[in-house]
Design an enzyme around this catalytic site. Structure first.
Site, PDB file in Angstrom:
ATOM      1  N   ARG A  13     -17.420  -5.478  21.248  1.00 14.31           N
ATOM      2  CA  ARG A  13     -18.959  -5.553  21.425  1.00 14.31           C
ATOM      3  C   ARG A  13     -19.411  -7.108  21.791  1.00 14.31           C
ATOM      4  O   ARG A  13     -20.396  -7.103  22.691  1.00 14.31           O
ATOM      5  CB  ARG A  13     -19.615  -5.199  19.964  1.00 14.31           C
ATOM      6  CG  ARG A  13     -19.529  -3.722  19.625  1.00 14.31           C
ATOM      7  CD  ARG A  13     -19.706  -3.457  18.241  1.00 14.31           C
ATOM      8  NE  ARG A  13     -19.678  -2.046  18.186  1.00 14.31           N
ATOM      9  CZ  ARG A  13     -19.931  -1.369  16.840  1.00 14.31           C
ATOM     10  NH1 ARG A  13     -20.388  -2.104  15.963  1.00 14.31           N
ATOM     11  NH2 ARG A  13     -19.592   0.079  16.817  1.00 14.31           N
ATOM     12  N   GLU A  33       0.792  -1.247   0.139  1.00 18.33           N
ATOM     13  CA  GLU A  33       0.131   0.011   0.130  1.00 18.33           C
ATOM     14  C   GLU A  33       1.079   1.253  -0.058  1.00 18.33           C
ATOM     15  O   GLU A  33       0.696   2.345  -0.766  1.00 18.33           O
ATOM     16  CB  GLU A  33      -0.891   0.043   1.406  1.00 18.33           C
ATOM     17  CG  GLU A  33      -2.058  -1.012   0.854  1.00 18.33           C
ATOM     18  CD  GLU A  33      -2.929  -1.301   2.422  1.00 18.33           C
ATOM     19  OE1 GLU A  33      -4.079  -1.628   2.048  1.00 18.33           O
ATOM     20  OE2 GLU A  33      -2.379  -0.977   3.429  1.00 18.33           O
ATOM     21  N   GLY A  41       6.279  -6.071   9.445  1.00 17.50           N
ATOM     22  CA  GLY A  41       5.250  -6.734  10.446  1.00 17.50           C
ATOM     23  C   GLY A  41       4.941  -5.837  11.829  1.00 17.50           C
ATOM     24  O   GLY A  41       5.544  -5.015  11.773  1.00 17.50           O
ATOM     25  N   HIS A  86     -25.821  -3.971 -15.464  1.00 18.83           N
ATOM     26  CA  HIS A  86     -24.912  -3.713 -16.706  1.00 18.83           C
ATOM     27  C   HIS A  86     -24.894  -2.310 -16.989  1.00 18.83           C
ATOM     28  O   HIS A  86     -25.985  -1.544 -17.003  1.00 18.83           O
ATOM     29  CB  HIS A  86     -25.289  -4.557 -17.927  1.00 18.83           C
ATOM     30  CG  HIS A  86     -24.525  -4.211 -19.181  1.00 18.83           C
ATOM     31  ND1 HIS A  86     -23.232  -4.879 -19.292  1.00 18.83           N
ATOM     32  CD2 HIS A  86     -24.551  -3.763 -20.400  1.00 18.83           C
ATOM     33  CE1 HIS A  86     -22.890  -4.661 -20.580  1.00 18.83           C
ATOM     34  NE2 HIS A  86     -23.614  -3.657 -21.189  1.00 18.83           N
ATOM     35  N   ASP A 145      -5.683  -6.670  18.149  1.00 18.04           N
ATOM     36  CA  ASP A 145      -4.505  -7.032  17.710  1.00 18.04           C
ATOM     37  C   ASP A 145      -3.294  -7.578  19.046  1.00 18.04           C
ATOM     38  O   ASP A 145      -2.437  -8.201  18.587  1.00 18.04           O
ATOM     39  CB  ASP A 145      -3.646  -5.943  17.014  1.00 18.04           C
ATOM     40  CG  ASP A 145      -4.202  -5.451  16.042  1.00 18.04           C
ATOM     41  OD1 ASP A 145      -5.235  -5.983  15.652  1.00 18.04           O
ATOM     42  OD2 ASP A 145      -3.599  -4.735  15.084  1.00 18.04           O
TER      43      ASP A 145
END
Length: 454
Positions: A323, A185, A267, A442, A307
């Site tokens: 949650r 990215e 990482g 389409h 994480d």
């Protein structure tokens, strides 16, 4: 004096915020502890600012294609410094927004770094040197992760992903180290903003863990755009002035690459430093906090999400885990998070997204003779007039016996938006026949998913 709560949440990132607000909505008295900015990795130095940089860098392609659509943009230039300023301003706005949402939810924000002093107590050390002790019947650890720096000489001269959002300007040439989604990215972002990029990849292909054919499509497009990819290359040392400056990266083979900055995208690891987990008796496996399906650690009243558990390290997963914890513990609505079907995306240019099994995973699980791959590869209509740009790739991985779609993958513009909808169908057990009898919209790229021949 000790302040008592029903729940203490350590970390005001995506998972912690979700858990704290949901628990408070059920009537729990909640404190959330944060030593950095409210919002966590995603809002402050991850998903949100990164996606804004993706949008900004994509204008390079739009400007390049504009003449074929009749737009002649003379004198156009990129002011990357202005983009960086604007992105930081938006992050500041979101940071304040989340602080306001905590107040509205009735959650006490306690600034400072939290450290266990016992199974039910946490000491919070503030920036001004003061400290405060908190006690709660339950404690949730949601401190997230941090970028990992490889142990090589000069690693401190390089950037990690967090640093990219603090830059005032960009150098002419950057070396990106890594082959994962963060590396790809940022390589595309930097290239789009006019920076020459050399990317060093330890393995023989990009985006390990994603569908191999899809990752190859991203690789081909990145190379076609002018990003230099060097496989089987790792850094051995970095020397020079602190980035941004004149740096030299030496590879494991002794080759020296001069550049203005190095990004180490190698990482991330759970951020356990300073938590003093031993005082609470919380077990760690490897680098992560071990939890069961209910987010519970080995200490029954201490939980962890996101994480820091190093399971599926994605913002929506952390939110749902937070949650689910609150629903189960405080809302009398017990539920567990399904980690088996999680859509994911790489906001490279072109974009990659997928849900379900990759072709390689499907073959490994079911056998090559039990799986059929349907694919479409074509130049999208948006590139018909420019006559350039990467081809779109769409794939359906189907179990032959049942016709069930095991995986859906795409490389191309808006891949994440399209795969999000496909994830609903696959989660409901849709078959190839279900896709086939869905009327196509389409002209669109997504219609190819429902018109692929058998």
């Amino acid at each position: 004096m000790t302040d008592c709560y029903d729940l203490i949440v350590l970390g005001a990132g995506s998972g912690g915020l979700a858990a704290a607000k949901r628990a408070a909505s059920y009537g729990a008295r909640v404190a959330i502890v944060e030593g950095d900015r409210v919002g966590g990795t995603c809002v402050i130095r991850g998903c949100v600012p990164k996606k804004l940089l993706v949008y900004g860098s994509a204008y390079r392609h739009l400007v390049h294609d504009a003449p074929s659509f009749g737009w002649h943009l003379d004198g156009v230039r990129c002011e990357a410094a202005q983009l960086l300023v604007n992105v930081r301003a938006e992050v500041d706005r979101l940071n304040q927004l989340h602080i306001g949402l905590l107040e509205k939810a009735g959650v006490d924000l306690v600034p400072g770094w939290g450290s266990f002093t016992g199974p039910e107590t946490v000491t919070v050390s503030a920036a001004d040197g003061s400290s405060r002790e908190l006690r709660a019947a339950r404690i949730l650890i949601a401190v997230g992760g941090r970028p990992h720096r490889p142990a090589i000489p000069g690693a401190d001269l390089a950037w990690v992903s967090d640093d990219m959002f603090l830059l005032e300007q960009l150098p002419e040439h950057v070396v990106v180290v890594g082959g994962g989604f963060i590396a790809c990215e940022f390589a595309c972002i930097l290239h789009g903003l006019g920076v020459a990029v050399t990317q060093l990849v330890r393995g023989d292909h990009l985006l390990r863990g994603f569908d191999r054919e899809a990752s190859r499509a991203v690789q081909d497009a990145m190379e076609e755009q002018g990003i230099t990819l060097r496989f089987a290359h790792t850094p051995a040392a970095i020397t020079g002035e602190c980035a941004p400056g004149e740096l030299t990266l030496t590879t494991q083979s002794g080759e020296q690459i001069g550049c203005g900055g190095v990004l180490l995208a190698t990482g991330r690891k759970p951020f356990l430093r300073g938590l003093n987990l031993e005082a609470a008796g919380v077990a760690v496996e490897g680098d992560a906090i071990a939890v069961d399906a209910d987010q519970r650690t080995n200490v029954p009243h201490i939980y962890a999400v996101g994480d820091v558990t190093d399971r599926v390290n994605l913002t929506p997963v952390a939110v749902d885990e937070g949650r689910a914890f609150a629903d189960t513990v405080y809302g009398q609505r017990p539920r567990q998070v399904d980690h088996d079907l999680v859509a994911s995306a790489v906001f490279s240019q072109p974009e990659l997204a997928g849900v379900g099994l990759t072709e390689e995973q499907a073959i490994a699980r079911h056998g090559a003779e039990a799986v059929r791959v349907h694919r479409a590869r074509f130049r999208p209509m948006s590139q018909a007039l420019p006559g350039r740009g990467p081809r779109v790739l769409l794939k359906l991985i189907v179990e032959i016996a049942s016709g069930r779609v095991l995986g859906c993958h795409m490389v191309g513009d808006h891949a994440a938006e399209i795969i999000q909808m496909a994830a609903i169908a696959i989660g409901m057990g849709a078959t190839k026949a279900d896709f086939d009898r869905t009327m196509a919209l389409h002209p669109s790229v997504a219609e190819e998913f429902v018109t692929m021949p058998n």
